[in-house]
Design a protein around this motif. Sequence first.
Motif, PDB file in Angstrom:
ATOM      1  N   GLU B 338       1.308 -12.284  -2.856  1.00  0.00           N
ATOM      2  CA  GLU B 338      -0.095 -11.878  -2.830  1.00  0.00           C
ATOM      3  C   GLU B 338      -0.220 -10.543  -3.557  1.00  0.00           C
ATOM      4  N   VAL B 339      -1.428  -9.999  -3.539  1.00  0.00           N
ATOM      5  CA  VAL B 339      -1.723  -8.754  -4.244  1.00  0.00           C
ATOM      6  C   VAL B 339      -2.376  -7.787  -3.266  1.00  0.00           C
ATOM      7  N   PRO B 340      -1.963  -6.523  -3.243  1.00  0.00           N
ATOM      8  CA  PRO B 340      -2.618  -5.553  -2.361  1.00  0.00           C
ATOM      9  C   PRO B 340      -3.663  -4.737  -3.118  1.00  0.00           C
ATOM     10  N   PRO B 341      -4.730  -4.317  -2.449  1.00  0.00           N
ATOM     11  CA  PRO B 341      -5.656  -3.381  -3.085  1.00  0.00           C
ATOM     12  C   PRO B 341      -4.990  -2.009  -3.154  1.00  0.00           C
ATOM     13  N   LEU B 342      -5.303  -1.218  -4.160  1.00  0.00           N
ATOM     14  CA  LEU B 342      -4.683   0.109  -4.291  1.00  0.00           C
ATOM     15  C   LEU B 342      -5.760   1.180  -4.385  1.00  0.00           C
ATOM     16  N   HIS B 343      -6.026   1.816  -3.256  1.00  0.00           N
ATOM     17  CA  HIS B 343      -6.888   3.000  -3.258  1.00  0.00           C
ATOM     18  C   HIS B 343      -5.976   4.224  -3.281  1.00  0.00           C
ATOM     19  N   PRO B 344      -6.525   5.409  -3.570  1.00  0.00           N
ATOM     20  CA  PRO B 344      -5.629   6.553  -3.794  1.00  0.00           C
ATOM     21  C   PRO B 344      -4.763   6.942  -2.598  1.00  0.00           C
ATOM     22  N   ALA B 345      -5.319   6.992  -1.387  1.00  0.00           N
ATOM     23  CA  ALA B 345      -4.512   7.456  -0.254  1.00  0.00           C
ATOM     24  C   ALA B 345      -3.395   6.469   0.051  1.00  0.00           C
ATOM     25  N   VAL B 346      -3.737   5.192   0.099  1.00  0.00           N
ATOM     26  CA  VAL B 346      -2.710   4.216   0.450  1.00  0.00           C
ATOM     27  C   VAL B 346      -1.652   4.156  -0.655  1.00  0.00           C
ATOM     28  N   SER B 347      -2.066   4.276  -1.905  1.00  0.00           N
ATOM     29  CA  SER B 347      -1.092   4.281  -3.007  1.00  0.00           C
ATOM     30  C   SER B 347      -0.175   5.493  -2.909  1.00  0.00           C
ATOM     31  N   ALA B 348      -0.778   6.655  -2.638  1.00  0.00           N
ATOM     32  CA  ALA B 348       0.024   7.876  -2.552  1.00  0.00           C
ATOM     33  C   ALA B 348       0.998   7.809  -1.385  1.00  0.00           C
ATOM     34  N   GLY B 349       0.633   7.053  -0.345  1.00  0.00           N
ATOM     35  CA  GLY B 349       1.508   6.940   0.813  1.00  0.00           C
ATOM     36  C   GLY B 349       2.597   5.898   0.641  1.00  0.00           C
ATOM     37  N   VAL B 350       2.287   4.876  -0.134  1.00  0.00           N
ATOM     38  CA  VAL B 350       3.209   3.751  -0.258  1.00  0.00           C
ATOM     39  C   VAL B 350       4.198   3.961  -1.404  1.00  0.00           C
TER      40      VAL B 350
END
Lengths: 210, 530
Positions: B338-350
């Motif tokens: 599948e594909v995850p959405p990437l917003h800035p906070a979650v991207s910076a955390g992941v």
Amino acid sequence: MNDLPHARSPESGDLDRRSFLKTGMGGALFLGAVSVTAGLSGCATTPAGPREAVDLGPSDGYQFRFLTRDDVQLFHALLPAIIGPALTEQPEDRRQVIGSTIERIDAGISQFGPANQRELRRLFDLLNFGFTRVTIARVWSSWPNVTSAEADAFLERWRTSGIGLFNNGYIALTKISNVAFYGYRDHWHLSGYPGPPQWAIEALPHIKNA
Amino acid sequence: MSLTDRIAQGLEAGWDVTDGATLAEDQTHEADVVVIGTGAGGGTTAEILAKSGLSVILVEEGRLYYQKDFKMDELTAYANLYQEGMSRVTRDGAIAILQGRCVGGSTTVNWTSSFRTPDETLTYWSERFGLDNLTPDAMAPWFEGREQRHSMAPWHMDPNVNNDILRQGCEKLGYRWQIIPRNVKGCWNLGYCGVGCPTNAKQGALMTTVPGALDHQARLFHGLRADRLVMNQDRIDHLQAMAMNADGVTPSGVTVTLKARHFVVAASAIGSPGLLLRSDVPDPHGRVGKRSFLHPVNATVAQMPEKVDPYYGAPQSVYSDEFNFKQGVDGPAGFKLEVPPLHPAVSAGVIPGHGQTQVDAMAGLPWTQSVIALLRDGFHPDSPGGTVSLRDDGSPVLDYPISDYLWDGLRQAYLTMAEIQFAAGARKVRLVHLDSEWYRSWAEARVAIETIAMEPHRVRLFTAHQMGGCGMGTDPKGSVVNGFGEHHHVSNLSVHDASIFPTSIGANPQLSVYALAARNSTRLAGKLAG
């Protein structure tokens, strides 16, 4: 209360050294011992209180709920390495950005709940306590005197370490910092994120009028 | 706020809703049924029981957030709507756990993917756990009923670029892909499902079954933590609950006693075993908290030549099951892509990193695409799952060791995801892994992935799907509840959430939870009415 943040009795120092030797490279038991010692010594685990008290630039009246004065100093030293070149060089702005990022780190942790707060307490105590800062993190100076290069070297050691506990510590420190920094609207432009679509905001009164 | 919002309308109309933070003194309430949890399982249960004329009390530890609170902002949403302020992890910290903690539970913050339980899974359950009446044919009407209730249908708009890249890569390589059914009505295609739907399009429990229950005189206590089920001889007598302060984190000291004829636990695959363990409910074979599953997830990110804007548009709309059951149900670990959405906070955390590396990674966000693999755990002897136990303070924690069997599956998933991204035209690909560089070609990536360290903490693992821990089965020696979610040893206790799954599902679990809860609640309503 913060007159003696680093003062600990010689007995507690010996206890820590013995625990350290017993559990090798910073086992959970040892981290627990550091935390207990810090707790017993009184002030080190008290939240830093109002932002004015910790010299983070102009205050908006924020009250620290979790981070201690020592923790604030720790992040003050680490953020220039974690956020790095994304931080402005202009001194006042830089101070303000670091200050507000530490504030959001504190606000985030206050929602983590007791169990994860205890884990972070152990990690921060380990890094703040002189003996373990030197032996485990191999950071020789106290945090206010650590340069960005030294902070970066420490982070890099923990990132590339073969010891899972240190990798985990690296993730904990960088994750809460990166989320608090890049997730904040003033820094969205650094990730090219334009924010929620303007047409949707216009169409949603509960957001437009917020 | 206008009264087009289902929750604002209901509150205005006099729903019986109590915020635990407003309670000043201890109190006792009584109903036919107390339902603990308001997510996929609890909401469904409460609505069906209330509509059948039974009096129902719903208990939710999280708080009631609704449209007025959903402002498309990550930081406030993660702090308020997720378990442990989005910091929940497995015991050793190696797997991040994304789980809702609010009215509607995870259905308030999920990405709306709505799959039936795969036939392979149901057939395996029937053969392996004696669950003969959960065959695909027997379950079909329940899936259909819930698909209607939650407005589930394959996403009718074009996928966003983020999802379309998974489609393109699969096409190039001859891998199967399909469009994901979503539970939405009048969706604006914004992309903010994970932070609470700001347009009320998402048809999770918050917009459907919880209001349905409240319309039928169910009572809702939110900000109220279910602490302990208290037995009297061989039955549950009451639930002891703790009111939470408005911060949602600390108990206020006020206790609420809830008495009922029947108790339904739907507090999630971590919360439900936690509650049963705290309550010391009979468990002669020590099954509570065992066989907990996660669909462990790993990820790769790609830099694409075109703009992806991975923060906009329906977050999940394309999937591939090419590798899910390819080598048999209990062969090597299969995975769903599948594909995850990437917003800035979650991207910076992941995306792990710091300094210039992180600055560069974040600056590339508009061109960043990501694929995730959800490993199907629990089907093979070498995938026995984890264990939920209690910390000293009574809170539940999941210990989830990762076996070599799963590591092999995760490495295979890295290979497949990188291959797909390069096939779709990626300029470079990196693994969400502490040691990963950016790889410039599929050949380079393949060589690196073959030897990269597969170790806890170095591989960054996540999960949004918690299952098992109160597994169902016909044999009480190996399970906690029977095939209808009824506790083997306590006659007035049922479990209606993903904790009853005897393995993972092999797909996003919300529809599986809705369907089983609907089936089991319909039976329960009949029993209690009789």
